[in-house]
Motif scaffolding. Structure first.
Motif, PDB file in Angstrom:
ATOM      1  N   GLY A 159       9.001   1.476   7.089  1.00 56.77           N
ATOM      2  CA  GLY A 159       7.800   2.280   7.338  1.00 56.77           C
ATOM      3  C   GLY A 159       6.590   1.404   7.561  1.00 56.77           C
ATOM      4  N   ILE A 160       5.765   1.783   8.514  1.00 54.49           N
ATOM      5  CA  ILE A 160       4.494   1.078   8.741  1.00 54.49           C
ATOM      6  C   ILE A 160       3.382   2.110   8.896  1.00 54.49           C
ATOM      7  CG2 ILE A 160       3.135  -0.379  10.315  1.00 54.49           C
ATOM      8  CD1 ILE A 160       5.550  -2.000  10.943  1.00 54.49           C
ATOM      9  N   ALA A 196       7.155   0.522   3.585  1.00 52.86           N
ATOM     10  CA  ALA A 196       8.492   0.748   3.008  1.00 52.86           C
ATOM     11  C   ALA A 196       9.492  -0.253   3.554  1.00 52.86           C
ATOM     12  CB  ALA A 196       8.955   2.174   3.297  1.00 52.86           C
ATOM     13  N   LEU A 197      10.453  -0.613   2.698  1.00 58.75           N
ATOM     14  CA  LEU A 197      11.515  -1.544   3.086  1.00 58.75           C
ATOM     15  C   LEU A 197      12.884  -0.961   2.769  1.00 58.75           C
ATOM     16  CD1 LEU A 197      10.366  -5.081   1.821  1.00 58.75           C
ATOM     17  CD2 LEU A 197      10.368  -4.267   4.180  1.00 58.75           C
ATOM     18  N   GLU A 198      13.875  -1.522   3.456  1.00 57.22           N
ATOM     19  CA  GLU A 198      15.273  -1.137   3.244  1.00 57.22           C
ATOM     20  C   GLU A 198      15.713  -1.415   1.798  1.00 57.22           C
ATOM     21  OE1 GLU A 198      17.806  -3.521   5.710  1.00 57.22           O
ATOM     22  OE2 GLU A 198      18.502  -1.782   6.820  1.00 57.22           O
ATOM     23  N   GLU A 217       0.833  -1.211   0.000  1.00 57.31           N
ATOM     24  CA  GLU A 217       0.000   0.000   0.000  1.00 57.31           C
ATOM     25  C   GLU A 217       0.867   1.260   0.000  1.00 57.31           C
ATOM     26  OE1 GLU A 217      -3.637  -0.337   0.476  1.00 57.31           O
ATOM     27  OE2 GLU A 217      -3.065  -2.374  -0.085  1.00 57.31           O
ATOM     28  N   GLY A 218       2.125   1.085   0.342  1.00 52.60           N
ATOM     29  CA  GLY A 218       3.049   2.222   0.345  1.00 52.60           C
ATOM     30  C   GLY A 218       3.190   2.849  -1.031  1.00 52.60           C
ATOM     31  N   LEU A 219       2.925   2.033  -2.063  1.00 54.44           N
ATOM     32  CA  LEU A 219       3.050   2.546  -3.431  1.00 54.44           C
ATOM     33  C   LEU A 219       2.056   3.669  -3.689  1.00 54.44           C
ATOM     34  CD1 LEU A 219       3.412  -0.909  -5.208  1.00 54.44           C
ATOM     35  CD2 LEU A 219       5.175   0.842  -5.028  1.00 54.44           C
ATOM     36  N   ASN A 278      10.089   5.843  -6.666  1.00 54.63           N
ATOM     37  CA  ASN A 278      10.339   4.571  -5.994  1.00 54.63           C
ATOM     38  C   ASN A 278      11.531   3.892  -6.645  1.00 54.63           C
ATOM     39  OD1 ASN A 278       9.890   2.603  -4.118  1.00 54.63           O
ATOM     40  ND2 ASN A 278       8.483   1.448  -5.418  1.00 54.63           N
ATOM     41  N   PRO A 279      12.650   3.669  -5.947  1.00 56.65           N
ATOM     42  CA  PRO A 279      12.872   4.060  -4.556  1.00 56.65           C
ATOM     43  C   PRO A 279      13.061   5.569  -4.411  1.00 56.65           C
ATOM     44  CG  PRO A 279      14.898   3.172  -5.485  1.00 56.65           C
ATOM     45  CD  PRO A 279      13.834   3.020  -6.538  1.00 56.65           C
TER      46      PRO A 279
END
Ligand SMILES: NC(=O)CC[C@H](N)C(=O)O
Length: 275
Positions: free
Chosen positions: A191-192, A175-177, A134-136, A146-147
């Motif tokens: 990110g959450i 989000a991820l590393e 959903e971060g997209l 992105n990134p």
């Protein structure tokens, strides 16, 4: 318009010199026509706001182990988070909360969403962060590629998500590393979105290029980074730093998006209440 919307900054720096507070003031001041703010020294002085008096909460980064408190300020802090969460379940006019870095780690632990562990080495510098799931489409990241580029500064990490708890809460990893091809390590959670109003980030969305350069003034710190990364990577970081599309863009996008979303939501409800 006078300052109807009130922001509480939960200062988690424990009195340690830092760049985070200046950067946060700097961004909030861009909204000074609509908001006012007050700072609470959560760790140093065990200060916490009366939640009724504030609409938006920004909980900062901070030094040390996010799993350790003194049994007083940390307990009070977690109670505050619970009160804010309960408030949102019971009231139409919501409280908006942004957790940054240390606060993000503490919140993830508190909500039981993942493990917090010490990294093999410090993560410091300009990094890429990837929007996922959903971060997209999360409005928090609207306007970022992105990134996108972030400033990271930490020894700990949020990993091994507890997917059942995340689902139960209605949260989303957004989000991820960075992707690392050569090492086996799990990509940490960056990110959450805990709810419509609660969101947390592992990196420093408030950071500006100056804040990074301020750290570089400390010679031994600079040498440590060069030793850890190698000179070419260090120089690339400096190059990224002055690129308008990288750290400048993230600084101009994420917290301003967070504030705009919160302010719009609050104004909508204030209007309804005054009708
Ligand atoms: N910058 C920060 O907030 C760091 C968070 C935490 N103290 C860590 O080292 O991981």
């Amino acid at each position: 318009m006078n300052s109807q919307i009130k922001i509480a900054i939960l200062d988690m720096y424990d009195g340690e010199p830092n760049q985070g507070m200046r950067c946060i003031y700097d961004i909030i001041n861009r909204f000074n026509q609509m908001v006012s703010f007050q700072v609470f020294d959560v760790r140093g002085k065990n200060e916490l706001p009366d939640i009724k008096k504030f609409d938006i909460f920004i909980s900062t980064g901070g030094p040390g182990n996010p799993l350790e408190g003194d049994g007083k300020w940390d307990v009070n802090y977690f109670n505050l988070i619970d009160s804010l969460w309960n408030w949102n379940n019971e009231n139409e006019m919501k409280k908006h909360v942004l957790f940054i870095c240390h606060s993000f780690q503490m919140a993830c632990k508190h909500f039981g969403l993942a493990e917090i562990t010490k990294r093999k080495d410090t993560s410091f510098g300009v990094m890429t962060t990837h929007k996922v799931n959903e971060g997209l489409t999360d409005p928090l990241f609207e306007g970022l590629d992105n990134p996108f580029y972030t400033i990271d500064s930490r020894d700990f990490q949020v990993i091994q998500p507890k997917l059942k708890n995340i689902k139960k809460m209605g949260a989303q990893i957004i989000a991820l590393e960075k992707i690392r091809d050569h090492v086996q390590y799990e990509r940490a959670i960056m990110g959450i979105r805990f709810s419509n109003e609660f969101v947390g980030l592992q990196f420093h969305p408030e950071a500006d290029p100056l804040s990074f350069l301020a750290h570089m003034k400390n010679k031994s710190f600079k040498e440590k980074i060069i030793k850890m990364k190698g000179r070419p990577k260090f120089l690339k970081m400096l190059e990224d730093l002055v690129d308008e599309e990288k750290i400048y863009r993230t600084n101009e996008t994420i917290i301003p998006n967070f504030l705009r979303i919160a302010i719009n939501d609050l104004m909508k409800h204030k209007k309804i209440l005054s009708n």
